[in-house]
Write a protein that holds these residues in place. Structure first.
Motif, PDB file in Angstrom:
ATOM      1  N   LYS A 102       0.846  -1.186   0.000  1.00  0.00           N
ATOM      2  CA  LYS A 102       0.000   0.000   0.000  1.00  0.00           C
ATOM      3  C   LYS A 102       0.882   1.237   0.000  1.00  0.00           C
ATOM      4  O   LYS A 102       1.992   1.204   0.516  1.00  0.00           O
ATOM      5  CB  LYS A 102      -0.933   0.000   1.214  1.00  0.00           C
ATOM      6  CG  LYS A 102      -1.955  -1.123   1.152  1.00  0.00           C
ATOM      7  CD  LYS A 102      -2.988  -1.017   2.248  1.00  0.00           C
ATOM      8  CE  LYS A 102      -4.029  -2.114   2.061  1.00  0.00           C
ATOM      9  NZ  LYS A 102      -5.091  -2.058   3.039  1.00  0.00           N
ATOM     10  N   ARG A 103       0.334   2.337  -0.575  1.00  0.00           N
ATOM     11  CA  ARG A 103       1.096   3.580  -0.689  1.00  0.00           C
ATOM     12  C   ARG A 103       0.343   4.750  -0.080  1.00  0.00           C
ATOM     13  O   ARG A 103      -0.882   4.780  -0.087  1.00  0.00           O
ATOM     14  CB  ARG A 103       1.365   3.917  -2.158  1.00  0.00           C
ATOM     15  CG  ARG A 103       2.492   3.129  -2.778  1.00  0.00           C
ATOM     16  CD  ARG A 103       2.750   3.613  -4.201  1.00  0.00           C
ATOM     17  NE  ARG A 103       3.926   2.977  -4.767  1.00  0.00           N
ATOM     18  CZ  ARG A 103       4.430   3.276  -5.945  1.00  0.00           C
ATOM     19  NH1 ARG A 103       3.873   4.202  -6.701  1.00  0.00           N
ATOM     20  NH2 ARG A 103       5.510   2.660  -6.386  1.00  0.00           N
ATOM     21  N   GLY A 104       1.124   5.712   0.396  1.00  0.00           N
ATOM     22  CA  GLY A 104       0.603   7.007   0.800  1.00  0.00           C
ATOM     23  C   GLY A 104       1.386   8.062   0.018  1.00  0.00           C
ATOM     24  O   GLY A 104       2.515   7.810  -0.413  1.00  0.00           O
ATOM     25  N   TYR A 105       0.801   9.260  -0.155  1.00  0.00           N
ATOM     26  CA  TYR A 105       1.412  10.274  -1.021  1.00  0.00           C
ATOM     27  C   TYR A 105       1.533  11.619  -0.324  1.00  0.00           C
ATOM     28  O   TYR A 105       0.747  11.951   0.554  1.00  0.00           O
ATOM     29  CB  TYR A 105       0.586  10.437  -2.302  1.00  0.00           C
ATOM     30  CG  TYR A 105       0.465   9.163  -3.086  1.00  0.00           C
ATOM     31  CD1 TYR A 105       1.438   8.790  -3.990  1.00  0.00           C
ATOM     32  CD2 TYR A 105      -0.604   8.304  -2.872  1.00  0.00           C
ATOM     33  CE1 TYR A 105       1.343   7.598  -4.702  1.00  0.00           C
ATOM     34  CE2 TYR A 105      -0.718   7.104  -3.570  1.00  0.00           C
ATOM     35  CZ  TYR A 105       0.267   6.758  -4.477  1.00  0.00           C
ATOM     36  OH  TYR A 105       0.177   5.578  -5.171  1.00  0.00           O
ATOM     37  N   CYS A 106       2.517  12.385  -0.767  1.00  0.00           N
ATOM     38  CA  CYS A 106       2.747  13.727  -0.254  1.00  0.00           C
ATOM     39  C   CYS A 106       3.326  14.559  -1.396  1.00  0.00           C
ATOM     40  O   CYS A 106       4.215  14.097  -2.119  1.00  0.00           O
ATOM     41  CB  CYS A 106       3.741  13.657   0.903  1.00  0.00           C
ATOM     42  SG  CYS A 106       4.317  15.242   1.496  1.00  0.00           S
ATOM     43  N   THR A 107       2.824  15.780  -1.572  1.00  0.00           N
ATOM     44  CA  THR A 107       3.360  16.679  -2.594  1.00  0.00           C
ATOM     45  C   THR A 107       4.263  17.697  -1.930  1.00  0.00           C
ATOM     46  O   THR A 107       3.866  18.337  -0.950  1.00  0.00           O
ATOM     47  CB  THR A 107       2.217  17.396  -3.343  1.00  0.00           C
ATOM     48  OG1 THR A 107       1.390  16.401  -3.951  1.00  0.00           O
ATOM     49  CG2 THR A 107       2.774  18.323  -4.425  1.00  0.00           C
ATOM     50  N   VAL A 108       5.477  17.808  -2.449  1.00  0.00           N
ATOM     51  CA  VAL A 108       6.431  18.793  -1.944  1.00  0.00           C
ATOM     52  C   VAL A 108       6.545  19.911  -2.991  1.00  0.00           C
ATOM     53  O   VAL A 108       6.840  19.631  -4.154  1.00  0.00           O
ATOM     54  CB  VAL A 108       7.816  18.188  -1.678  1.00  0.00           C
ATOM     55  CG1 VAL A 108       8.781  19.246  -1.148  1.00  0.00           C
ATOM     56  CG2 VAL A 108       7.722  17.023  -0.696  1.00  0.00           C
ATOM     57  N   ILE A 109       6.244  21.142  -2.563  1.00  0.00           N
ATOM     58  CA  ILE A 109       6.435  22.304  -3.435  1.00  0.00           C
ATOM     59  C   ILE A 109       7.789  22.910  -3.048  1.00  0.00           C
ATOM     60  O   ILE A 109       7.977  23.315  -1.896  1.00  0.00           O
ATOM     61  CB  ILE A 109       5.335  23.371  -3.217  1.00  0.00           C
ATOM     62  CG1 ILE A 109       3.950  22.735  -3.295  1.00  0.00           C
ATOM     63  CG2 ILE A 109       5.533  24.560  -4.146  1.00  0.00           C
ATOM     64  CD1 ILE A 109       3.333  22.657  -4.641  1.00  0.00           C
ATOM     65  N   VAL A 110       8.711  22.914  -3.984  1.00  0.00           N
ATOM     66  CA  VAL A 110      10.028  23.510  -3.728  1.00  0.00           C
ATOM     67  C   VAL A 110      10.067  24.874  -4.407  1.00  0.00           C
ATOM     68  O   VAL A 110       9.949  24.959  -5.635  1.00  0.00           O
ATOM     69  CB  VAL A 110      11.158  22.602  -4.261  1.00  0.00           C
ATOM     70  CG1 VAL A 110      12.526  23.235  -3.981  1.00  0.00           C
ATOM     71  CG2 VAL A 110      11.083  21.211  -3.638  1.00  0.00           C
ATOM     72  N   LYS A 111      10.193  25.913  -3.577  1.00  0.00           N
ATOM     73  CA  LYS A 111      10.241  27.286  -4.107  1.00  0.00           C
ATOM     74  C   LYS A 111      11.685  27.749  -4.137  1.00  0.00           C
ATOM     75  O   LYS A 111      12.365  27.730  -3.114  1.00  0.00           O
ATOM     76  CB  LYS A 111       9.385  28.214  -3.238  1.00  0.00           C
ATOM     77  CG  LYS A 111       7.909  27.848  -3.280  1.00  0.00           C
ATOM     78  CD  LYS A 111       7.044  28.870  -2.607  1.00  0.00           C
ATOM     79  CE  LYS A 111       5.584  28.543  -2.885  1.00  0.00           C
ATOM     80  NZ  LYS A 111       4.658  29.532  -2.379  1.00  0.00           N
ATOM     81  N   ILE A 112      12.142  28.152  -5.306  1.00  0.00           N
ATOM     82  CA  ILE A 112      13.517  28.632  -5.458  1.00  0.00           C
ATOM     83  C   ILE A 112      13.544  30.109  -5.037  1.00  0.00           C
ATOM     84  O   ILE A 112      12.709  30.905  -5.439  1.00  0.00           O
ATOM     85  CB  ILE A 112      14.005  28.467  -6.911  1.00  0.00           C
ATOM     86  CG1 ILE A 112      13.789  27.016  -7.386  1.00  0.00           C
ATOM     87  CG2 ILE A 112      15.469  28.872  -7.026  1.00  0.00           C
ATOM     88  CD1 ILE A 112      14.421  25.954  -6.524  1.00  0.00           C
ATOM     89  N   VAL A 113      14.518  30.435  -4.169  1.00  0.00           N
ATOM     90  CA  VAL A 113      14.599  31.782  -3.602  1.00  0.00           C
ATOM     91  C   VAL A 113      15.804  32.502  -4.191  1.00  0.00           C
ATOM     92  O   VAL A 113      16.880  31.947  -4.330  1.00  0.00           O
ATOM     93  CB  VAL A 113      14.747  31.677  -2.056  1.00  0.00           C
ATOM     94  CG1 VAL A 113      14.744  33.069  -1.440  1.00  0.00           C
ATOM     95  CG2 VAL A 113      13.643  30.841  -1.462  1.00  0.00           C
ATOM     96  N   ASP A 114      15.589  33.772  -4.524  1.00  0.00           N
ATOM     97  CA  ASP A 114      16.647  34.623  -5.079  1.00  0.00           C
ATOM     98  C   ASP A 114      17.724  34.861  -4.026  1.00  0.00           C
ATOM     99  O   ASP A 114      17.410  35.259  -2.914  1.00  0.00           O
ATOM    100  CB  ASP A 114      16.011  35.966  -5.518  1.00  0.00           C
ATOM    101  CG  ASP A 114      16.946  36.786  -6.360  1.00  0.00           C
ATOM    102  OD1 ASP A 114      18.084  36.318  -6.613  1.00  0.00           O
ATOM    103  OD2 ASP A 114      16.547  37.887  -6.779  1.00  0.00           O
TER     104      ASP A 114
END
Length: 193
Positions: free
Chosen positions: A181-193
């Motif tokens: 069985k699987r579980g999921y997670c979304t990672v938003i990676v924001k690139i910073v100046d």
């Protein structure tokens, strides 16, 4: 006798195994000892053993003896041992504390650790043993340690020249039986100046 292992979810009255003897007259089958908790019942004429009630994983394996007795002379009998094992069923999928994680990453960094993701699985043993992977996202720019759940960048990012946000969908997968069985997670990676 060692029948195929039963699932912990096996219902009462499920066939387990049939005991048989080669003998010239009919015999009477009975469970003589070893099944103190009464999980099994045997048909006295056919030797078919069935479950009598719901199974508790922690009580197994159960080893019990079955006796075949001559139907016309109770002094003539023979015993056989039956070993029944029960398999822990994979009840729960892995769950991340949050299905969405946002992380900031400075531009021009060498490959680096971004975040450690940790899922929980309420199963025990191999059913609760987790590995991590990337379901989708830029695999050239990210990788995950399948054992620790640590997400890494594999390249440096340029704030001015490249996208400023990446979505990486991570999964945690258990090693369950009969199915993973699987579980999921979304990672938003924001690139910073």
């Amino acid at each position: 006798y060692q029948p195929a292992p039963l699932s912990e979810k096996t219902l009462p009255d499920t066939f387990v195994v049939q005991i048989s003897v080669l003998y010239k007259v009919p015999v009477i089958y009975s469970i003589v000892f070893g099944d103190e908790k009464g999980y099994f019942i045997i048909d006295s004429s056919t030797g078919i053993i069935r479950t009598r009630k719901n199974l508790k994983l922690e009580d197994f394996p159960v080893i019990f003896n079955v006796q075949a007795t001559d139907s016309s002379d109770a002094n003539i009998s023979n015993n056989a041992s039956v070993t029944v094992e029960v398999i822990d069923v994979n009840d729960f999928p892995p769950v991340f504390p949050s299905s969405l994680v946002e992380e900031r990453l400075e531009e021009n960094l060498p490959p680096t650790q971004i975040v450690q993701l940790k899922a929980q699985d309420n199963d025990t043993g191999r059913n609760g043993f987790l590995t991590y992977g990337i379901l989708n996202g830029d695999r050239l720019k990210f990788r995950i340690d399948e054992a620790t759940g640590i997400l890494y960048s594999t390249a440096s990012f340029d704030y001015e020249e490249e996208p400023r946000e990446y979505q990486v969908v991570i999964y945690a997968e258990d090693n369950g039986i009969p199915e993973k069985k699987r579980g999921y997670c979304t990672v938003i990676v924001k690139i910073v100046d």
